[in-house]
Design a protein around this motif. Structure first.
Motif, PDB file in Angstrom:
ATOM      1  N   LEU A  58       0.843  -1.253   0.099  1.00 19.40           N
ATOM      2  CA  LEU A  58       0.117   0.035  -0.131  1.00 19.40           C
ATOM      3  C   LEU A  58       0.880   1.245   0.145  1.00 19.40           C
ATOM      4  N   SER A  59       1.910   1.100   0.653  1.00 16.37           N
ATOM      5  CA  SER A  59       2.997   2.401   0.578  1.00 16.37           C
ATOM      6  C   SER A  59       3.599   2.568  -0.867  1.00 16.37           C
ATOM      7  N   ILE A  60       3.980   1.500  -1.300  1.00 10.71           N
ATOM      8  CA  ILE A  60       4.331   1.621  -2.838  1.00 10.71           C
ATOM      9  C   ILE A  60       3.089   2.248  -3.605  1.00 10.71           C
ATOM     10  N   PHE A  61       2.060   1.889  -3.568  1.00 14.74           N
ATOM     11  CA  PHE A  61       0.893   2.531  -4.403  1.00 14.74           C
ATOM     12  C   PHE A  61       0.586   3.674  -3.944  1.00 14.74           C
ATOM     13  N   PHE A  62       0.781   4.190  -2.837  1.00 14.09           N
ATOM     14  CA  PHE A  62       0.515   5.600  -2.251  1.00 14.09           C
ATOM     15  C   PHE A  62       1.483   6.482  -3.099  1.00 14.09           C
ATOM     16  N   GLY A  63       2.828   6.347  -2.978  1.00 17.00           N
ATOM     17  CA  GLY A  63       3.673   6.970  -3.652  1.00 17.00           C
ATOM     18  C   GLY A  63       3.683   6.901  -5.243  1.00 17.00           C
ATOM     19  N   LEU A  64       2.889   5.690  -5.826  1.00 19.78           N
ATOM     20  CA  LEU A  64       2.603   5.394  -7.266  1.00 19.78           C
ATOM     21  C   LEU A  64       1.406   6.617  -7.577  1.00 19.78           C
ATOM     22  N   VAL A  65       0.591   6.810  -6.914  1.00 25.27           N
ATOM     23  CA  VAL A  65      -0.447   7.669  -6.902  1.00 25.27           C
ATOM     24  C   VAL A  65       0.106   9.044  -6.909  1.00 25.27           C
ATOM     25  N   LEU A  66       0.647   9.536  -5.831  1.00 26.13           N
ATOM     26  CA  LEU A  66       1.526  10.770  -5.654  1.00 26.13           C
ATOM     27  C   LEU A  66       2.301  11.315  -6.694  1.00 26.13           C
ATOM     28  N   PHE A  67       3.153  10.321  -7.724  1.00 23.85           N
ATOM     29  CA  PHE A  67       4.067  10.656  -8.212  1.00 23.85           C
ATOM     30  C   PHE A  67       3.345  10.722  -9.621  1.00 23.85           C
ATOM     31  N   SER A  68       2.376  10.071  -9.747  1.00 22.20           N
ATOM     32  CA  SER A  68       1.729   9.679 -11.336  1.00 22.20           C
ATOM     33  C   SER A  68       0.907  11.193 -11.744  1.00 22.20           C
ATOM     34  N   ILE A  69       0.823  12.255 -10.790  1.00 25.84           N
ATOM     35  CA  ILE A  69       0.120  13.502 -11.006  1.00 25.84           C
ATOM     36  C   ILE A  69       1.256  14.346 -12.194  1.00 25.84           C
ATOM     37  N   PRO A  70       2.526  14.240 -11.916  1.00 26.12           N
ATOM     38  CA  PRO A  70       3.198  14.947 -13.075  1.00 26.12           C
ATOM     39  C   PRO A  70       3.124  14.350 -14.407  1.00 26.12           C
TER      40      PRO A  70
END
Length: 270
Positions: A216-228
């Motif tokens: 879940l932590s990996i996908f938390f970062g994935l959602v965050l960094f996907s915005i750019p």
């Protein structure tokens, strides 16, 4: 994963959380039940038994809902992508960012969160600096790979297949394929999705069971960094924002996305 007993669903706050994930767990159970033993039962014409094992009624209604929503909304999404690309990018950015705070990470996630941010940040950086597919150069193999990867979203709560397609730059031409009923492109995608269903889905499910916090932590970062990545050329459109001209579109997109997620959060907690 075992389906939680009905008696535990209303006994405590923990049981409430189990209830919120009941659909997800039923989906995992249904997917994991599709194996060689199920095929043997099917060959023996044990149709009723097979239907019950895969939770057929649940899968058929869930699938119909997903397919209907994609087809009904595809024309609207395509219109927004082509005619209002800045608003649409701003809207998606707001949806993703707001979704991170519906169920914020707990304090004990700190160590895993750092690892998750490093892993997801590296993955998103590779995509950010890689060329995206366009309507003109997309291949059947690329659509196949998109379906293969996007199906992994089925076994990870908090992330959708559409989001994966945005990351890959596949979202626009797949929406167009659905809107125009392009059977060839849709077939490539479905074949990839089916293959992924029996391979990568099982790997991610196993990892989720053994280390849910880290995943879940990996996908938390994935959602965050996907915005750019949403603003990357060709991920949705080649149009870049000009603040002096697109200020209103950006603000409207941000507000619309935040309002939808806020409404969803209120509905979920009621």
């Amino acid at each position: 994963i075992r389906r939680p007993p009905r008696s535990t669903l209303s006994s405590s706050s923990a049981a409430s959380d189990v209830y919120k994930r009941q659909i997800y767990k039923r989906l995992i159970i249904a997917i994991s039940s599709i194996d060689k033993n199920l095929l043997k039962k099917l060959l023996k014409f044990e149709y009723t038994n097979v239907w019950n094992i895969i939770d057929g009624n649940f899968l058929i209604f869930l699938g119909l809902g997903m397919i209907s929503s994609v087809y009904i909304l595809s024309n609207l999404i395509l219109l927004l992508m082509l005619s209002f690309p800045i608003f649409f990018k701003s809207f998606l950015s707001s949806l993703l960012f707001s979704s991170l705070f519906i169920e914020p990470l707990k304090q004990e996630f700190r160590k895993e969160l750092i690892i998750g941010l490093l892993v997801s940040g590296s993955f998103c950086a590779v995509i950010l600096f890689s060329p995206s597919a366009t309507f003109n150069n997309v291949t059947g193999f690329y659509i196949f790979i998109s379906g293969f990867i996007a199906i992994s979203a089925l076994v990870v709560p908090g992330i959708s297949g559409s989001f994966i397609l945005v990351l890959l730059g596949s979202y626009p031409f797949l929406i167009e394929a659905v809107s125009n009923l392009d059977v060839v492109r849709i077939s490539y995608f479905l074949v990839g999705a089916l293959l992924g269903l029996f391979t990568i889905v099982r790997v991610i499910r196993k990892f989720y069971e053994e280390n849910e916090t880290q995943l879940l932590s990996i996908f938390f970062g994935l959602v965050l960094f996907s915005i750019p990545l949403i603003w990357k050329a060709n991920s949705i459109s080649q149009v870049s924002p000009v603040l002096s001209q697109d200020f209103i579109s950006i603000i409207l997109g941000l507000l619309t996305g935040a309002l939808i997620m806020y409404s969803f959060s209120k509905l979920k907690n009621n």
